[in-house]
Design an enzyme around this catalytic site. Structure first.
Site, mmCIF file in Angstrom:
data_model
loop_
_atom_site.group_PDB
_atom_site.id
_atom_site.type_symbol
_atom_site.label_atom_id
_atom_site.label_comp_id
_atom_site.label_asym_id
_atom_site.label_seq_id
_atom_site.Cartn_x
_atom_site.Cartn_y
_atom_site.Cartn_z
ATOM 1 C CE LYS A 225 -4.411 -1.856 1.146
ATOM 2 N NZ LYS A 225 -5.428 -2.195 2.115
ATOM 3 N NE ARG A 266 -7.316 -8.528 0.499
ATOM 4 C CZ ARG A 266 -6.845 -7.796 -0.503
ATOM 5 N NH1 ARG A 266 -5.801 -7.021 -0.331
ATOM 6 N NH2 ARG A 266 -7.433 -7.833 -1.690
#
Ligand code: PMM
Length: 287
Positions: A225, A266
């Site tokens: 991210k 995840r």
């Protein structure tokens, strides 16, 4: 639920003895992180099986990109992308999670063998989602979410991000439970990168213990991210490394999250994170 000992159990899923590794299969042509390479049913199923071979405990299949600024995919197209991949992986014995904001997609994915519904909107995007999940009696991920990706960055305004995210997740948990989903089937998620700037994401990772006071198992999805790009950039004005060069940083977050008692992480690249959670487990066992 004490740090280091029970990270919580989710009814309806296997009971892993350490932080679980959820591998990501994005069946999208525009995913920022895997660039649409798996935009094909057969390739996507193979990718999911490869992730299991690399150490994933379950696989998250999604057909809609939620990158900042992304517009929504057509519902039929989402079904077409997701359901055959869920069916193919479930038929191979894989524990499959479906990443969708649509009740209809969740319902059909569960019918095709999905064991978990991962809705980044926590049931807010589609009013039919909670009734479908309650009826299907499957576990449900309640992620912190303030609105669709098209304009979510404008909602990244917080006075105390940890307190506000915790309170907003609590409100969603109450609504989801009131809608008939068993509390034992809930997973919560701080929603890193969703209506959050880098400093917000870092504060949430630093205070995972706060989220754990809500009593549900915690899923952490830091993989590749933007906040990791920010951390890795030489300085605030430097260009961050591209998503594919953020996997070592992702594994570092996985080790931190596992150490802090996260139920699962995840990730797109499984191998390093599988090692990270095993190291965290071994350290835990040596206490
Ligand atoms: N982030 C993405 C997609 N799905 N699901 C959960 N539960 N939590 C997240 O933070 C999350 C998610 C972001 O997109 P990517 O798959 O393209 O990385």
């Amino acid at each position: 639920m004490n740090r280091g000992t029970g990270r919580g159990r989710v009814q309806g899923l296997p009971d892993w003895d350490r932080c679980a590794v959820m591998g990501v299969v994005n069946v999208t042509p525009d995913s920022f992180s895997d660039g649409g390479r798996w935009f094909d049913t057969t390739a996507a199923i193979k990718r999911g099986l490869d992730l299991i071979a690399e150490g994933a405990d379950l696989v998250d299949v999604g057909g809609e990109s939620t990158r900042p600024g992304a517009s929504r995919v057509d519902a039929d197209e989402e079904l077409r992308r997701v359901v055959p991949v869920v069916r193919g992986l479930a038929a191979e014995g894989v524990t499959v999670s479906v990443d969708t904001m649509r009740a209809n997609v969740a319902e059909q994915a569960v019918a095709a063998g999905a064991a978990l519904v991962n809705d980044v909107s926590g049931g807010l995007a589609d009013p039919a989602m909670i009734p479908v999940v309650a009826e299907a009696s499957v576990p449900f991920v309640v992620m912190h979410w303030r609105g669709f990706s098209a304009d979510m960055n404008s909602r990244a305004v917080y006075t105390d991000v940890v307190a506000e995210v915790t309170a907003e997740i609590r409100t969603r948990m109450d609504a989801v439970i009131a809608g008939g989903v068993a509390p034992e089937r809930l997973v919560i998620d701080p929603g890193l990168g969703f209506a959050k700037q880098a400093e917000h994401d870092l504060a949430l990772v630093a205070h995972l213990a706060e989220l754990r006071t809500l009593g549900s198992p915690v899923l952490v999805a830091a993989s590749r991210k933007r906040f990791l790009g920010r951390v890795l950039a030489a300085d605030a004005s430097a260009t961050p490394p591209p998503a594919r060069e953020r996997d070592a940083a992702t594994a570092a977050v996985s080790a931190i999250a596992a150490h802090e008692g996260a139920w699962a992480v995840r990730v797109h690249e499984v191998r390093a994170t599988a090692d990270a959670v095993r190291v965290a487990r071994a350290v835990e066992g040596a206490r």
